[in-house]
Write a protein that holds these residues in place. Sequence first.
Motif, PDB file in Angstrom:
ATOM      1  N   TYR A  53       0.485  -0.932  -0.454  1.00 35.79           N
ATOM      2  CA  TYR A  53       0.342   0.280  -0.078  1.00 35.79           C
ATOM      3  C   TYR A  53       1.225   1.736   0.128  1.00 35.79           C
ATOM      4  N   GLY A  54       2.339   1.319   0.348  1.00 34.21           N
ATOM      5  CA  GLY A  54       2.935   2.271  -0.139  1.00 34.21           C
ATOM      6  C   GLY A  54       2.782   2.657   1.192  1.00 34.21           C
ATOM      7  N   ASN A  55       2.236   2.249   2.512  1.00 37.69           N
ATOM      8  CA  ASN A  55       1.336   3.252   3.756  1.00 37.69           C
ATOM      9  C   ASN A  55       2.730   2.783   4.645  1.00 37.69           C
ATOM     10  N   SER A  56       3.428   3.610   5.216  1.00 35.10           N
ATOM     11  CA  SER A  56       4.866   3.423   5.911  1.00 35.10           C
ATOM     12  C   SER A  56       4.116   3.386   7.350  1.00 35.10           C
ATOM     13  N   GLU A  57       2.585   3.986   7.634  1.00 34.15           N
ATOM     14  CA  GLU A  57       2.578   4.182   9.202  1.00 34.15           C
ATOM     15  C   GLU A  57       2.379   2.302   9.495  1.00 34.15           C
ATOM     16  N   ILE A  58       1.318   1.465   8.437  1.00 32.35           N
ATOM     17  CA  ILE A  58       1.561   0.358   8.751  1.00 32.35           C
ATOM     18  C   ILE A  58       2.776  -0.204   9.210  1.00 32.35           C
ATOM     19  N   GLY A  59       4.251   0.441   8.483  1.00 34.56           N
ATOM     20  CA  GLY A  59       5.403  -0.383   9.816  1.00 34.56           C
ATOM     21  C   GLY A  59       5.639   0.297  10.469  1.00 34.56           C
ATOM     22  N   ALA A  60       5.646   1.494  10.652  1.00 33.73           N
ATOM     23  CA  ALA A  60       5.386   2.198  12.044  1.00 33.73           C
ATOM     24  C   ALA A  60       4.740   1.347  13.097  1.00 33.73           C
ATOM     25  N   ALA A  61       3.370   0.727  12.708  1.00 42.78           N
ATOM     26  CA  ALA A  61       2.966  -0.203  13.647  1.00 42.78           C
ATOM     27  C   ALA A  61       3.660  -1.473  13.880  1.00 42.78           C
ATOM     28  N   ALA A  62       4.058  -2.506  12.858  1.00 45.41           N
ATOM     29  CA  ALA A  62       4.211  -3.246  13.326  1.00 45.41           C
ATOM     30  C   ALA A  62       6.006  -2.757  13.788  1.00 45.41           C
ATOM     31  N   ASP A  63       6.383  -2.238  14.148  1.00 46.24           N
ATOM     32  CA  ASP A  63       7.762  -1.342  14.324  1.00 46.24           C
ATOM     33  C   ASP A  63       7.472  -1.657  16.247  1.00 46.24           C
ATOM     34  N   TYR A  64       5.895  -0.397  16.403  1.00 48.79           N
ATOM     35  CA  TYR A  64       5.928   0.106  17.475  1.00 48.79           C
ATOM     36  C   TYR A  64       5.441  -1.507  18.439  1.00 48.79           C
ATOM     37  N   ALA A  65       5.182  -2.764  18.104  1.00 47.56           N
ATOM     38  CA  ALA A  65       4.360  -3.799  18.356  1.00 47.56           C
ATOM     39  C   ALA A  65       5.412  -4.155  18.875  1.00 47.56           C
ATOM     40  N   MET A  66       6.247  -4.289  18.190  1.00 52.40           N
ATOM     41  CA  MET A  66       7.511  -5.225  18.294  1.00 52.40           C
ATOM     42  C   MET A  66       8.974  -4.460  19.041  1.00 52.40           C
ATOM     43  N   ASP A  67       8.099  -3.088  19.647  1.00 50.74           N
ATOM     44  CA  ASP A  67       9.232  -3.258  20.585  1.00 50.74           C
ATOM     45  C   ASP A  67       8.528  -2.459  21.669  1.00 50.74           C
ATOM     46  N   LYS A  68       6.811  -2.252  21.109  1.00 50.17           N
ATOM     47  CA  LYS A  68       5.881  -2.550  23.147  1.00 50.17           C
ATOM     48  C   LYS A  68       5.607  -3.763  24.158  1.00 50.17           C
ATOM     49  N   PHE A  69       5.856  -4.742  23.569  1.00 48.45           N
ATOM     50  CA  PHE A  69       5.541  -6.321  23.383  1.00 48.45           C
ATOM     51  C   PHE A  69       6.240  -7.089  22.875  1.00 48.45           C
ATOM     52  N   GLY A  70       7.870  -6.438  23.448  1.00 49.60           N
ATOM     53  CA  GLY A  70       8.960  -7.665  23.353  1.00 49.60           C
ATOM     54  C   GLY A  70       9.072  -8.810  21.777  1.00 49.60           C
ATOM     55  N   PHE A  71       7.840  -8.523  20.792  1.00 51.01           N
ATOM     56  CA  PHE A  71       8.479  -9.768  20.073  1.00 51.01           C
ATOM     57  C   PHE A  71       9.985  -9.790  19.017  1.00 51.01           C
ATOM     58  N   SER A  72      10.142 -11.163  19.343  1.00 45.49           N
ATOM     59  CA  SER A  72      11.853 -11.301  18.561  1.00 45.49           C
ATOM     60  C   SER A  72      10.787 -11.327  16.928  1.00 45.49           C
ATOM     61  N   PRO A  73      12.248 -11.213  15.834  1.00 51.02           N
ATOM     62  CA  PRO A  73      11.844 -11.458  14.540  1.00 51.02           C
ATOM     63  C   PRO A  73      12.119 -12.767  14.409  1.00 51.02           C
ATOM     64  N   ASP A  74      11.696 -12.723  13.517  1.00 44.64           N
ATOM     65  CA  ASP A  74      11.299 -13.976  12.934  1.00 44.64           C
ATOM     66  C   ASP A  74      11.452 -14.214  11.299  1.00 44.64           C
ATOM     67  N   VAL A  75      11.748 -15.121  10.703  1.00 46.73           N
ATOM     68  CA  VAL A  75      12.031 -15.416   9.482  1.00 46.73           C
ATOM     69  C   VAL A  75      11.248 -14.516   8.566  1.00 46.73           C
ATOM     70  N   PHE A  76       9.279 -14.573   9.198  1.00 44.08           N
ATOM     71  CA  PHE A  76       8.968 -13.542   8.226  1.00 44.08           C
ATOM     72  C   PHE A  76       9.093 -12.097   7.671  1.00 44.08           C
ATOM     73  N   ASP A  77      10.128 -11.474   9.123  1.00 41.62           N
ATOM     74  CA  ASP A  77       9.999 -10.169   9.453  1.00 41.62           C
ATOM     75  C   ASP A  77      10.930 -10.201   8.745  1.00 41.62           C
ATOM     76  N   LEU A  78      11.930 -10.829   8.328  1.00 38.72           N
ATOM     77  CA  LEU A  78      13.234 -10.555   8.081  1.00 38.72           C
ATOM     78  C   LEU A  78      12.644 -10.877   6.060  1.00 38.72           C
ATOM     79  N   ILE A  79      11.783 -11.300   5.791  1.00 36.71           N
ATOM     80  CA  ILE A  79      11.267 -11.483   4.041  1.00 36.71           C
ATOM     81  C   ILE A  79      10.680 -10.511   4.118  1.00 36.71           C
ATOM     82  N   TYR A  80       9.610 -10.216   4.846  1.00 35.13           N
ATOM     83  CA  TYR A  80       8.513  -8.453   4.381  1.00 35.13           C
ATOM     84  C   TYR A  80       9.546  -7.139   4.920  1.00 35.13           C
ATOM     85  N   TYR A  81      10.125  -7.099   5.517  1.00 36.58           N
ATOM     86  CA  TYR A  81      10.770  -5.895   5.805  1.00 36.58           C
ATOM     87  C   TYR A  81      11.463  -5.545   4.778  1.00 36.58           C
ATOM     88  N   ASP A  82      10.665  -3.593   4.772  1.00 34.49           N
ATOM     89  CA  ASP A  82      11.472  -3.055   4.183  1.00 34.49           C
ATOM     90  C   ASP A  82      11.985  -1.306   4.522  1.00 34.49           C
TER      91      ASP A  82
END
Length: 290
Positions: free
Chosen positions: A204-233
Motif C-alpha cells: 500500500y506504500g503506507n509507512s504507518e502500517i510498517g511503523a505500527a509493526a515496529d511499535y508492536a515489536m518494541d512494545k510487546f517484546g516480540f522476537s523477529p522471525d523469518v517472516f519479518d526478515l522476508i517482508y521488512y522494507d
Amino acid sequence: ALGTFPDWNPSHYLDVGEMTYGVAIGYDWMYDAWTKEQKNEFIKSIMRSSIDISYKTYFNQAIKNGGNTGTSWWDSTNNWNAVCNGGVLVAALAFMEEDIYRCSRLAEGTIRGFEHLLPKFAPAGAWAEGTGYWAYTLKYLTIACSTLENCCGTLYGIEKSPGLERSQTYSLDLEGKTGTFGFGDVGGGEHTKASFMYYWAKVYGNSEIGAAADYAMDKFGFSPDVFDLIYYDANYVSDDYKRPLSTYREGTEVVTFTSGDEETDTAIAIVGGMGVATSHDHLDSGSIIV
C-alpha cells in the motif's frame, strides 16, 4: 504427524492446506539442492495428497465424507478459506510444470475462492473470529499474495478489497494492558504478533502500517522471525506512529478506549458483532471488557 496421517488428513482439510504450504515452499526454495529422486517424492506426495483432491473440490467432483471435505472450504468466509485456498495456490505455482493444465486452473480457482473471504474485511478491517484467527487468516493470505506477486507480478486486485488495508492495525487497536482483548477464539493473556504488516505496508506504500509493526515489536517484546526478515522494507516504515486513544470498527462493531499508553492507564473494549452467526463466536456480543 505424517505417520498418523499419511494422506495429510483430508477429513480436516485445514491440515492439507498447511502441509501443502510447507511442501510447496520447501520444494521451491531448495529446488536446486534436491536430488531427482527427492523431487519425484515431492511431486508424488503433492499430487496425491493435495492437487488431486483440491482439483476435484474446485470443479465439483469431490464427494463429501463429513468434516470439511468436499466443497465446504473453498468458498468459506472464515480462516479456512485463506489457509486452504492459499496453500493450493502456492502449490499450483510451485508445481506448475508438472501438470500445467490442472495447476493453472487451480491457481485461477484459488483466486476466485478468495472472493468469498475478502468481503469479510469490509468495511473497516475488523475480524469477527478474534485477533488470533485474524492473524492466522492474514498470515496465510499474505504468503499466498506474496507468492502470487513474485510469480505473476500482480495481486489481481486482491489489495483493493475494502477494509484490507485498514485491517493491518486491527489487533493493535485491541491490545489491552495484559494482552489482546478476549472475544472470539483469541486465547488469553497474550499479545498478537503480525509480521505480515510489513508486507502490506509495502503493497500500500503506507509507512504507518510498517511503523505500527515496529511499535508492536518494541512494545510487546516480540522476537523477529523469518517472516519479518522476508517482508521488512525500511522504505515503508516511518518513526512517527502514535497509537490512537479510541477506535471504532464498523461491521463487527468493536469500540476501544484507553486513557494512555502506560501500564497503569485504563483500557476498555465494547464488542457488538453478529452473535453466533460468526465462526468462532461464543455469545460475545454485548461484552464490555475493562
